[in-house]
Scaffold this active site. Structure first.
Site, PDB file in Angstrom:
ATOM      1  N   LYS A 190       0.845  -1.251   0.030  1.00 57.09           N
ATOM      2  CA  LYS A 190      -0.088   0.106   0.099  1.00 57.09           C
ATOM      3  C   LYS A 190       0.977   1.341  -0.073  1.00 57.09           C
ATOM      4  O   LYS A 190       0.745   1.712   0.876  1.00 57.09           O
ATOM      5  CB  LYS A 190      -0.928  -0.209   1.251  1.00 57.09           C
ATOM      6  CG  LYS A 190      -1.937   1.123   1.179  1.00 57.09           C
ATOM      7  CD  LYS A 190      -3.167   0.767   0.506  1.00 57.09           C
ATOM      8  CE  LYS A 190      -3.963   2.022   0.177  1.00 57.09           C
ATOM      9  NZ  LYS A 190      -5.158   1.723  -0.442  1.00 57.09           N
ATOM     10  N   ASP A 222      -5.513  -3.292  -2.361  1.00 59.50           N
ATOM     11  CA  ASP A 222      -6.912  -3.251  -2.644  1.00 59.50           C
ATOM     12  C   ASP A 222      -7.132  -3.540  -3.950  1.00 59.50           C
ATOM     13  O   ASP A 222      -8.165  -4.454  -4.443  1.00 59.50           O
ATOM     14  CB  ASP A 222      -7.426  -1.537  -2.525  1.00 59.50           C
ATOM     15  CG  ASP A 222      -6.533  -0.627  -3.089  1.00 59.50           C
ATOM     16  OD1 ASP A 222      -5.525  -0.866  -3.427  1.00 59.50           O
ATOM     17  OD2 ASP A 222      -6.911   0.523  -2.858  1.00 59.50           O
ATOM     18  N   ASP A 246      -2.562 -12.138   5.299  1.00 61.94           N
ATOM     19  CA  ASP A 246      -3.628 -13.180   5.859  1.00 61.94           C
ATOM     20  C   ASP A 246      -4.865 -12.796   5.305  1.00 61.94           C
ATOM     21  O   ASP A 246      -5.480 -13.826   4.973  1.00 61.94           O
ATOM     22  CB  ASP A 246      -3.735 -12.529   7.392  1.00 61.94           C
ATOM     23  CG  ASP A 246      -4.703 -13.019   8.211  1.00 61.94           C
ATOM     24  OD1 ASP A 246      -4.800 -14.363   8.100  1.00 61.94           O
ATOM     25  OD2 ASP A 246      -5.378 -12.246   8.963  1.00 61.94           O
TER      26      ASP A 246
END
Ligand code: NAD
Ligand code: IPM
Ligand code: MN
Length: 365
Positions: A190, A222, A246
């Protein structure tokens, strides 16, 4: 070959699926003349109930002296009080950190027989074969956290920290893996927001210089989450930090139709590794012989491959799992309407039967 395997069943469906994985390992060892010595220990909620801690010293000590560790799952509503000081998950996190298992490999391959089991369209899933390399001992999971009172209200904080060395060593794992696959690494971060991600991108780009034969691409997390369901076949090796890995792997599990299908290996610098299904303790289905044991069984295959160097034995187990699925055998999580359903033990037995039959039909293989 002789090896000691620490067996940590944990909570919920952990003991049920691990029992099947151990049975498959025993069958494989018998067929190949290996001696596997299994030693059990408590971890998670089961250890809290008995010793007041999720990771007793004896359990960690067993893990340290074993050649490999087979783990089920930990956690459950009994230990979920948000103000509790001891939590089952501490057992898992403590072993990962205690043994410096920084690279978590989560392969996602969609067996042809399961293309119809997913909620996604078959044409999106056919041929999906990717692996997520999740950094496992850094980031938000291990950063400083706490509570404070500020302006009369309660505040909480968690911190994400990464060092260059932590990014570098896991990046090498991803690039080395890519060399044995389709030679594409997608590094997920990110970097448009997080400083940790900017360091991550910088270090991964530098490491890529040592692997000119591997293509590196960067993707924001994302957008990666979206691409995983839009065009999962695009991916070969996904390299990412702890929390993103995760979340993305539970999402990726759905490509195979069930989280009960996804195995994992957690590795450090040496051959000793930690093997567990990616799913949790599934408390609502625990104790009913309905959990899918295939993720645990496939984790056992990874154990043979990565910690014991038994590639052929590992591949045989994977082939046996593929074959029982081809025959239409399904646990409840995979079965479509009207399809016959096998229990946890019956699915384990089917894999062992398949494994044994193939060996007996062509013992020279
Ligand atoms: P979960 O993975 O346990 O369950 C999610 C869903 O998948 C549930 O519907 C469950 O029934 C189903 N499921 C999971 N494994 C399955 C299997 N093998 N066969 C069939 N269905 C299966 O996740 P959760 O419900 O969010 O968490 C439950 C507990 O497990 C929590 O305490 C959590 O902290 C813990 N957890 C532990 C681990 C671990 O030990 N590695 C991993 C994830 C969650
Ligand atoms: C996993 C689990 C663990 C994690 C939990 C139980 C701490 O979700 O292995 O994916 O978040 O790493
Ligand atoms: Mn998880």
């Amino acid at each position: 070959m002789k090896a000691t395997i620490a067996v940590l069943p944990g909570d919920g469906i952990g003991p049920e699926v691990v029992a099947q994985a151990v049975a498959v390992l025993e069958a494989s060892a018998r067929l190949h003349g290996h001696t596997l010595h299994f030693e059990q220990a408590l971890v998670g909620g089961a250890a809290i109930d008995r010793f007041g801690t999720a990771l007793p010293e004896a359990t960690l000590e067993l893990c340290r002296r074993a050649d490999a560790i087979l783990f089920g799952a930990v956690g459950g509503p009994r230990w979920d009080d948000p103000s509790a000081r001891v939590r089952p998950e501490q057992g898992l996190l403590g072993i990962r950190k205690g043994l410096d298992l920084f690279a978590n490999l989560r392969p996602v391959a969609v067996p042809a027989a399961l293309v119809g089991a997913s909620t996604l369209k078959p044409e999106v899933l056919t041929g999906v074969d990717l692996i997520v390399v999740r950094e496992l001992t850094g980031g938000l999971y291990y950063g400083e956290r706490g509570r404070r009172r500020l302006n009369g209200q309660e505040m909480a904080f968690d911190t994400m920290v990464y060092s260059e060395a932590e990014v570098e060593r896991v990046a090498h794992v991803a690039f080395r893996l890519a060399r044995r696959r389709r030679r594409l690494v997608t590094s997920v971060d990110k970097a448009n927001v997080l400083e940790c991600s900017r360091l991550w991108r910088q270090v991964v780009t530098r490491v890529a210089g040592q692997y000119p034969d591997v293509t590196l691409e960067h993707q924001l997390v994302d957008s990666c989450a979206m691409m995983l369901v839009r065009d999962p076949r695009h991916f070969d090796v996904i390299l990412t930090e702890n929390t993103f890995g995760d979340i993305l792997t539970d999402e990726a599990a759905q490509l195979t139709g069930s989280i009960g299908m996804l195995p994992s290996a957690s590795l450090g610098e040496g051959p000793r590794g930690f093997y567990e299904p990616i799913h949790g303790s599934a408390p609502t289905i625990a104790g009913r012989n309905i959990a899918n044991p295939l993720a645990a069984i496939l984790s056992a295959a990874m154990l043979l491959r990565h910690s014991l160097g038994l590639e052929r034995e590992a591949a045989e187990i994977e082939a046996a799992v593929g074959a029982v699925l081809d025959k239409g055998y399904r646990t409840a999580d995979l079965a479509g309407p009207g399809e016959p359903v096998l229990g946890t033990q019956e699915m384990g037995a089917a894999v062992i039967e398949q494994l044994t039959r193939v060996r007996e039909e062509s013992p020279a293989r």
